[in-house]
Design an enzyme around this catalytic site. Structure first.
Site, mmCIF file in Angstrom:
data_model
loop_
_atom_site.group_PDB
_atom_site.id
_atom_site.type_symbol
_atom_site.label_atom_id
_atom_site.label_comp_id
_atom_site.label_asym_id
_atom_site.label_seq_id
_atom_site.Cartn_x
_atom_site.Cartn_y
_atom_site.Cartn_z
ATOM 1 N N ASP A 295 45.914 36.922 36.561
ATOM 2 C CA ASP A 295 44.827 37.896 36.534
ATOM 3 C C ASP A 295 44.448 38.382 37.933
ATOM 4 O OD1 ASP A 295 43.795 35.435 37.304
ATOM 5 O OD2 ASP A 295 42.569 35.169 35.516
ATOM 6 N N ASP B 97 34.040 28.442 29.960
ATOM 7 C CA ASP B 97 33.870 28.894 28.572
ATOM 8 C C ASP B 97 35.165 28.756 27.764
ATOM 9 O OD1 ASP B 97 35.402 30.930 29.634
ATOM 10 O OD2 ASP B 97 33.957 32.528 29.239
ATOM 11 N N HIS C 249 38.198 29.814 28.745
ATOM 12 C CA HIS C 249 39.191 30.887 28.902
ATOM 13 C C HIS C 249 40.437 30.421 29.654
ATOM 14 C CE1 HIS C 249 37.013 32.369 32.826
ATOM 15 N NE2 HIS C 249 37.991 31.558 33.153
ATOM 16 N N GLU D 131 38.332 35.960 27.828
ATOM 17 C CA GLU D 131 37.005 35.486 27.484
ATOM 18 C C GLU D 131 36.874 35.293 25.970
ATOM 19 O OE1 GLU D 131 35.702 34.383 29.950
ATOM 20 O OE2 GLU D 131 34.783 35.791 31.333
HETATM 21 C C1 GLP Z 1 39.009 31.701 36.932
HETATM 22 C C2 GLP Z 1 40.454 32.063 36.611
HETATM 23 C C3 GLP Z 1 41.052 31.073 35.642
HETATM 24 C C4 GLP Z 1 40.787 29.646 36.115
HETATM 25 C C5 GLP Z 1 39.309 29.412 36.229
HETATM 26 C C6 GLP Z 1 38.959 27.980 36.609
HETATM 27 O O1 GLP Z 1 38.143 32.094 35.916
HETATM 28 N N1 GLP Z 1 40.563 33.383 36.055
HETATM 29 O O2 GLP Z 1 42.445 31.304 35.546
HETATM 30 O O3 GLP Z 1 41.358 28.737 35.219
HETATM 31 O O4 GLP Z 1 38.818 30.311 37.208
HETATM 32 O O5 GLP Z 1 38.576 27.878 37.931
HETATM 33 P P1 GLP Z 1 38.229 26.518 38.684
HETATM 34 O O6 GLP Z 1 39.511 25.827 38.930
HETATM 35 O O7 GLP Z 1 37.588 26.990 39.943
HETATM 36 O O8 GLP Z 1 37.327 25.733 37.813
#
Ligand code: GLP
Length: 265
Positions: free
Chosen positions: A67, A136, A138, A143
């Site tokens: 993304d 959440d 995802h 989402e």
């Molecule tokens: C973002 C990314 C996700 C990732 C998530 C978790 O939302 N789009 O791909 O899994 O962050 O992030 P963290 O590792 O900081 O908890």
């Protein structure tokens, strides 16, 4: 789905790095799907160390990130392109022309999304898709209520996700409201999926994703449909998993994991 629980965050991250390194050594032209977030920072550091110390070779590797935010140029320190350059690409011998992220600055975002899907297919599909999980539930930026057959497209972020990602963007006000993300269907098309989840804040959502019903409310639960999905977690994240005993038994007894028993100490 296979769940591997290791005691510490470091052990879980080391195992994930080893699995990626092995796949890359077996297939130097590996098509690697990549993720961002705090969880991945240490993983990319370890892969950088493996390149430096063990000559792990990324020269033929192709990558596709899950993304990218809409409206942030690549040079913005909050963009995922910047994150990837800093945390991984600068540390290894990858050819930047072989690294791909969705284009959040495209004049025609929908056309750029279709193009991204085409590029993945032209590379022969993703061999291993690395994933984290959002608070959440995802994967990528899929989402809640994202269609489980969705493809690369733009999504509006939830207030929860904006809050969760605020620390990486220097505050909530800097987090873009929209992003381009591979769809759940795009992710499920990867030949293998590898999810890394650490920390107590992820324990509830991880249990829902792995052991709960498959639902678009928790898009990570769609990974239950994938024929080859490994989920590597630390003890904190595993706290609410019902099947812990079985998962531990698999890791201790299945021959494929025997070479990693040093990580149980
Ligand atoms: C973002 C990314 C996700 C990732 C998530 C978790 O939302 N789009 O791909 O899994 O962050 O992030 P963290 O590792 O900081 O908890």
């Amino acid at each position: 789905m296979e769940v591997i629980i290791l005691r510490t965050r470091e052990q879980a991250t080391v195992l994930t790095a080893r699995l990626i390194a092995r796949a890359l050594r077996q297939k130097p032209t590996l098509v690697l799907g990549l993720a961002t977030g705090r969880t991945m920072e240490r993983l990319y550091c370890l892969l950088g160390n493996m390149h430096r110390d063990e000559r792990l070779d990324f020269s033929l590797c192709r990558t596709f990130n899950l993304d990218e935010y809409i409206g942030l140029p690549p040079e913005s320190p909050y963009s995922y392109r910047y994150y990837m350059n800093e945390h991984l690409f600068k540390r290894v011998n990858i050819d930047l022309r072989n690294t791909h992220l969705p284009d959040g600055m495209a004049a025609d975002i929908d056309a750029a999304c279709r193009q991204y899907e085409t590029q993945i297919v032209e590379c022969g599909g993703i061999d291993i898709q690395l994933l984290g999980i959002g608070s959440d539930g995802h994967i990528g930026f899929n989402e809640p209520l994202s269609a489980l057959r969705s493809r690369t497209r733009q999504k509006a972020l939830t207030p929860d996700t904006i809050r969760q990602n605020a620390s990486l963007c220097g505050g909530e006000e800097n987090v873009p409201r929209r992003a381009v993300t591979m769809g759940v269907g795009t992710i499920l098309d990867a030949k293998r999926c590898l999810m890394l989840v650490t920390g107590s804040t992820k324990a509830h959502i991880l249990a829902k994703a792995v052991e709960g019903p498959i639902t678009s409310m928790v898009t990570a639960s769609a990974l239950q449909l994938h024929p080859s999905c490994r989920v590597i977690v630390d003890a904190e994240a595993a706290a609410f998993l019902q099947g812990r005993e079985y998962y531990n038994w698999i890791f201790r007894n299945e021959p494929e994991w025997s070479e990693h028993q040093d990580l149980t100490r």
